[in-house]
Design an enzyme around this catalytic site. Sequence first.
Site, PDB file in Angstrom:
ATOM      1  N   ARG A   1     -10.732   5.820  -3.796  1.00 20.73           N
ATOM      2  CA  ARG A   1     -10.144   6.011  -5.121  1.00 20.73           C
ATOM      3  C   ARG A   1      -9.406   7.338  -5.300  1.00 20.73           C
ATOM      4  NH1 ARG A   1     -12.221   5.954  -9.501  1.00 20.73           N
ATOM      5  NH2 ARG A   1     -10.858   4.488 -10.546  1.00 20.73           N
TER       6      ARG A   1
ATOM      7  N   CYS B   1      -8.946  10.740  10.468  1.00 24.01           N
ATOM      8  CA  CYS B   1      -7.700  11.315  10.947  1.00 24.01           C
ATOM      9  C   CYS B   1      -6.551  10.960  10.002  1.00 24.01           C
ATOM     10  CB  CYS B   1      -7.426  10.809  12.359  1.00 24.01           C
ATOM     11  SG  CYS B   1      -6.137  11.741  13.132  1.00 24.01           S
ATOM     12  N   GLU B   2      -6.633  11.497   8.806  1.00 22.60           N
ATOM     13  CA  GLU B   2      -5.652  11.323   7.732  1.00 22.60           C
ATOM     14  C   GLU B   2      -5.824  12.548   6.846  1.00 22.60           C
ATOM     15  OE1 GLU B   2      -3.600   8.737   6.531  1.00 22.60           O
ATOM     16  OE2 GLU B   2      -3.992   7.313   8.144  1.00 22.60           O
TER      17      GLU B   2
ATOM     18  N   TYR C   1     -15.778  -0.213  -7.210  1.00 22.12           N
ATOM     19  CA  TYR C   1     -14.652  -0.076  -6.287  1.00 22.12           C
ATOM     20  C   TYR C   1     -14.877   1.064  -5.285  1.00 22.12           C
ATOM     21  CZ  TYR C   1     -12.838  -2.843 -10.141  1.00 22.12           C
ATOM     22  OH  TYR C   1     -12.694  -3.790 -11.124  1.00 22.12           O
TER      23      TYR C   1
END
Length: 402
Positions: free
Chosen positions: A300, A330-331, A358
């Site tokens: 979210r 890895c972001e 969510y």
Amino acid sequence: MALSNQQLNAIAEQFGTPVYVYHAEKMAEQYNNLTTAFAGQDVKIFYACKALTNINVLKHFKQLGSNIDCSSINEVKLALHAGFEPDRVLYTSNGIAFSEIEEAQSLGVHINIDSLSNLKKFGEKYGHSYPVGVRLRPNIMAGGNLKISTGHDKSKFGIPIDQMDELLAIIKETNLFIQGLHIHTGSEIKDVEVFIKGIEVLFDIIPLFNELEFIDLGGGFKVPYKKGDHQTDIQQLAAAVGEAFANHPNPNGKHLQVWFEPGKYLVSGAGYLITQVNVLKQSGTINFVSVNSGFNHLIRPMFYDAYHQITNISNTEGEEQHYAVVGNICETDTFAWDRKLHEVREGDYLVFANAGAYGFEMSSNFNSRYKPAEVLVKDGEYHLIRRRDVFENLLRNQVVVL
Ligand code: LLP
């Protein structure tokens, strides 16, 4: 009603991290808030289970007396598996293959159809024999941000209200039994007026449908994410809905039920994601805190710029400092850029609040990491309700051909 830091620490120690934790009594409190506010009105609550589908959570809502709203045929099957009678299950689909609607019909659940194409097919196959709801797009802009706004005039959801002539022609031609009208304008709607605006749009067209039994106003009640945040005033909503319907009796003389499909309102605040700090890294003025989670577990913040309160439950007295709380995938996955937390040390447990809706439900195995475990707290006891993935889960559906 919230879980204490002591309880959350004990759960982290017992079950490991990252772990989602859900508080059954908080869900009950939210459900009871709704039923109390609408007592005296013919209102039905359908838990929008897309927010969280753990089978124990579904069973809990069944025991509370709730109905259930589903957004896929598999959610319908989960709801039936949890023991909901078909009459308490609603399938509000969008853009699905007609075969899924046929399957839902064979299971005997309520169905809201959101396209002229599927409605025509439904009418041609079932005629007047199976009552159905129609999801309309009222062309109202509402919701916390564009990604969670569903009722505006560029939204894919529902049958555009300006296509009323085509809709009526299909109903006449195929002799459909239109039992309900549905609208859902978005998620995180704090202003009660938005719901009233939706009702007023419906009042104009209700006289065109002479077999109506319910009006479904969808979900989207706003919950507080941070201190001082506004939330939908449920008492005010109930009063306004009661007044609106009192002033607009159903022209066909039949009693009209009002349905709601809340997801976040029922489960958001009942959920926590406990993570553990892997690494601290200082860079210029930035203190990075890297936790053993990422947008693979709670998407979210990255997806909607959503704010989740973060608490260091291992050091509640430490001096407050500013931190960038980031994930370990890895972001550039960042939970919070500049967040004041009690001094964070490697190994501390950081807890994300409002993780019930969510959260787990939108998690993935990205970077071949495991999905977290889930724990239910009920009557003060901790129950493991989903095991953390193990290595075999990553390979389970793969077909080795080389
Ligand atoms: N009914 C319908 C037809 C819906 O499309 C939705 C949500 C709901 C009910 C429940 O809405 P709620 O009460 O939970 O706001 N993943 C996003 C929210 C997407 C909601 C999609 N539809 C988020 O995490 O903010």
